[in-house]
Design a protein around this motif. Structure first.
Motif, PDB file in Angstrom:
ATOM      1  N   LEU A  27     -14.432   5.402   2.822  1.00 14.31           N
ATOM      2  CA  LEU A  27     -13.826   5.129   1.665  1.00 14.31           C
ATOM      3  C   LEU A  27     -12.693   6.044   1.283  1.00 14.31           C
ATOM      4  O   LEU A  27     -11.695   5.846   0.708  1.00 14.31           O
ATOM      5  N   SER A  28     -12.928   7.301   1.705  1.00 15.41           N
ATOM      6  CA  SER A  28     -12.046   8.332   1.272  1.00 15.41           C
ATOM      7  C   SER A  28     -10.654   8.051   2.346  1.00 15.41           C
ATOM      8  O   SER A  28      -9.433   8.202   1.684  1.00 15.41           O
ATOM      9  N   ARG A  29     -10.735   7.624   3.520  1.00 14.35           N
ATOM     10  CA  ARG A  29      -9.484   6.981   4.255  1.00 14.35           C
ATOM     11  C   ARG A  29      -9.110   5.847   3.705  1.00 14.35           C
ATOM     12  O   ARG A  29      -7.789   5.774   3.510  1.00 14.35           O
ATOM     13  N   GLU A  31      -8.825   5.082   0.476  1.00 14.07           N
ATOM     14  CA  GLU A  31      -8.252   5.354  -0.900  1.00 14.07           C
ATOM     15  C   GLU A  31      -6.866   6.286  -0.459  1.00 14.07           C
ATOM     16  O   GLU A  31      -5.732   6.121  -1.156  1.00 14.07           O
ATOM     17  N   GLY A  32      -6.962   7.235   0.486  1.00 10.98           N
ATOM     18  CA  GLY A  32      -5.771   7.844   0.753  1.00 10.98           C
ATOM     19  C   GLY A  32      -5.502   8.787  -0.366  1.00 10.98           C
ATOM     20  O   GLY A  32      -6.064   9.140  -1.412  1.00 10.98           O
ATOM     21  N   GLN A  33      -4.132   9.203  -0.626  1.00  8.87           N
ATOM     22  CA  GLN A  33      -3.570   9.873  -1.667  1.00  8.87           C
ATOM     23  C   GLN A  33      -3.333   8.973  -2.954  1.00  8.87           C
ATOM     24  O   GLN A  33      -2.786   8.121  -2.709  1.00  8.87           O
ATOM     25  N   PRO A  34      -3.646   9.613  -3.993  1.00 11.41           N
ATOM     26  CA  PRO A  34      -3.120   8.740  -5.168  1.00 11.41           C
ATOM     27  C   PRO A  34      -1.947   8.724  -5.766  1.00 11.41           C
ATOM     28  O   PRO A  34      -1.427   9.904  -5.517  1.00 11.41           O
ATOM     29  N   VAL A  35      -1.426   7.754  -6.323  1.00 16.94           N
ATOM     30  CA  VAL A  35      -0.031   7.720  -6.892  1.00 16.94           C
ATOM     31  C   VAL A  35      -0.295   7.772  -8.562  1.00 16.94           C
ATOM     32  O   VAL A  35      -0.864   7.095  -9.068  1.00 16.94           O
ATOM     33  N   ALA A  36       0.317   8.872  -9.086  1.00 17.70           N
ATOM     34  CA  ALA A  36       0.383   8.928 -10.575  1.00 17.70           C
ATOM     35  C   ALA A  36       1.397   7.989 -11.034  1.00 17.70           C
ATOM     36  O   ALA A  36       2.273   7.653 -10.780  1.00 17.70           O
ATOM     37  N   VAL A 106      -3.587   5.542  -9.275  1.00 13.15           N
ATOM     38  CA  VAL A 106      -4.192   4.395  -8.688  1.00 13.15           C
ATOM     39  C   VAL A 106      -4.114   4.677  -6.907  1.00 13.15           C
ATOM     40  O   VAL A 106      -3.022   5.701  -6.643  1.00 13.15           O
ATOM     41  N   HIS A 107      -4.746   4.203  -6.060  1.00 12.07           N
ATOM     42  CA  HIS A 107      -4.472   4.288  -4.594  1.00 12.07           C
ATOM     43  C   HIS A 107      -4.109   2.936  -4.262  1.00 12.07           C
ATOM     44  O   HIS A 107      -4.753   1.901  -4.538  1.00 12.07           O
ATOM     45  N   LEU A 108      -2.837   2.822  -3.620  1.00 17.01           N
ATOM     46  CA  LEU A 108      -2.458   1.471  -3.190  1.00 17.01           C
ATOM     47  C   LEU A 108      -2.366   1.673  -1.647  1.00 17.01           C
ATOM     48  O   LEU A 108      -2.374   2.413  -0.879  1.00 17.01           O
ATOM     49  N   LEU A 109      -3.095   0.280  -1.197  1.00 20.14           N
ATOM     50  CA  LEU A 109      -3.300  -0.143   0.042  1.00 20.14           C
ATOM     51  C   LEU A 109      -3.046  -1.519   0.435  1.00 20.14           C
ATOM     52  O   LEU A 109      -2.659  -2.270  -0.488  1.00 20.14           O
ATOM     53  N   GLY A 110      -2.879  -1.837   1.729  1.00 26.10           N
ATOM     54  CA  GLY A 110      -2.533  -3.254   2.269  1.00 26.10           C
ATOM     55  C   GLY A 110      -4.008  -3.903   2.211  1.00 26.10           C
ATOM     56  O   GLY A 110      -5.037  -3.296   2.596  1.00 26.10           O
ATOM     57  N   ARG A 111      -3.956  -4.980   2.367  1.00 21.16           N
ATOM     58  CA  ARG A 111      -5.056  -6.144   2.533  1.00 21.16           C
ATOM     59  C   ARG A 111      -5.718  -5.969   4.030  1.00 21.16           C
ATOM     60  O   ARG A 111      -6.939  -5.946   3.840  1.00 21.16           O
ATOM     61  N   LYS A 112      -4.754  -5.610   4.851  1.00 19.13           N
ATOM     62  CA  LYS A 112      -5.536  -5.301   6.349  1.00 19.13           C
ATOM     63  C   LYS A 112      -6.361  -4.074   6.311  1.00 19.13           C
ATOM     64  O   LYS A 112      -7.294  -4.026   6.887  1.00 19.13           O
ATOM     65  N   ALA A 113      -5.995  -3.140   5.591  1.00 19.22           N
ATOM     66  CA  ALA A 113      -7.104  -2.013   5.421  1.00 19.22           C
ATOM     67  C   ALA A 113      -8.249  -2.346   4.782  1.00 19.22           C
ATOM     68  O   ALA A 113      -9.438  -1.966   5.230  1.00 19.22           O
ATOM     69  N   LEU A 114      -8.334  -3.243   3.807  1.00 16.46           N
ATOM     70  CA  LEU A 114      -9.513  -3.795   3.057  1.00 16.46           C
ATOM     71  C   LEU A 114     -10.317  -4.677   4.197  1.00 16.46           C
ATOM     72  O   LEU A 114     -11.466  -4.613   4.161  1.00 16.46           O
TER      73      LEU A 114
END
Length: 244
Positions: A27-29, A31-36, A106-114
């Motif tokens: 889960l930590s991987r 989420e990565g770094q949050p974007v303000a 928020v943490h932004l990520l791609g669908r592939k990561a999900l």
């Protein structure tokens, strides 16, 4: 020594299952770094077309449906710990506008990561989908209220739902809950004008059923409202046995 603050997302999942060390690392991987982001900022950008999933770390976000004449409907409301974009997985582009309702991150990520999370940790993926289904059920309830309830009952139902969601997200029942929405925005969620919302809120306060101390709200007769509307707390009804 710096204190490690657990994310709202991990805290929410951890209230439903005992997370293993491997799951927490995953889960930590994810989420990565949050974007303000500031209030009204869009979550998704055309310059990053692959980032179509957002995990809310702090603040609120909303999805708006717009039509000609600048008519707006607030279709979905997100709080810290929510995942945004699950309902759009079958679409190439976000069909509607999602922006921050308050300042937050928020943490932004791609669908592939999900998808990768689902392959490596199917239990986590199943829980994320199960929690998202609660929002879908609550949205259907709001649609029914908008089309069948009186204006006052619509507002009562909406406030009960926001309180229920706030408690499920935070895990801390409270007499008061935040509602960082203007009267126009409440109207946009219920199909009412801001003038009508103002009149209804003043009436509920005058009768002692509701207390407002912006941005917080207190429902003084919650049980009475729930009985009157046959209110179903969808957020207290998570069934995760199928995924065990």
């Amino acid at each position: 020594m710096l204190k490690i603050v657990q994310s709202a997302f991990q805290a929410r999942l951890g209230r439903h299952i005992a997370l293993t060390d491997s799951e927490r690392d995953a889960l930590s991987r994810l989420e990565g770094q949050p974007v303000a982001l500031g209030k009204r900022s869009p979550l998704f950008s055309d310059s990053k077309p692959q980032d179509r999933i957002a995990i809310v770390r702090s603040g609120w976000a909303v999805t708006r449906v717009r039509s000609d004449g600048n008519q707006t409907t607030i279709a979905q409301i997100f709080m810290a710990g929510d995942v945004i974009g699950l309902s759009d997985l079958g679409l190439g582009r976000p069909p509607h506008e999602t922006t921050m309702q308050t300042d937050g991150s928020v943490h932004l990520l791609g669908r592939k990561a999900l998808c990768s999370l689902g392959a490596e940790h199917p239990r986590l993926f199943a829980l994320i989908l199960s929690l998202a289904s609660l929002d879908a059920a609550a949205t259907n309830d709001r649609l029914h209220a908008i089309t069948r309830y009186s204006a006052e009952d619509r507002l009562m139902h909406f406030l009960l739902t926001i309180k229920a969601k706030s408690e499920q997200i935070s895990g801390q029942p409270s007499d008061r809950f935040p509602l960082p929405m203007s009267q126009k925005e409440i109207g946009d969620a219920l199909g009412l004008t801001d003038i009508y919302v103002n009149r209804l809120l003043r009436g509920l306060q005058k009768s002692g059923q509701l207390s407002l101390a912006r941005p917080n709200v207190k429902i003084n007769e919650r049980d009475v409202w729930a009985t009157r509307l046959n209110f179903q707390d969808r957020y207290a009804a998570l069934d995760f046995n199928w995924a065990s």
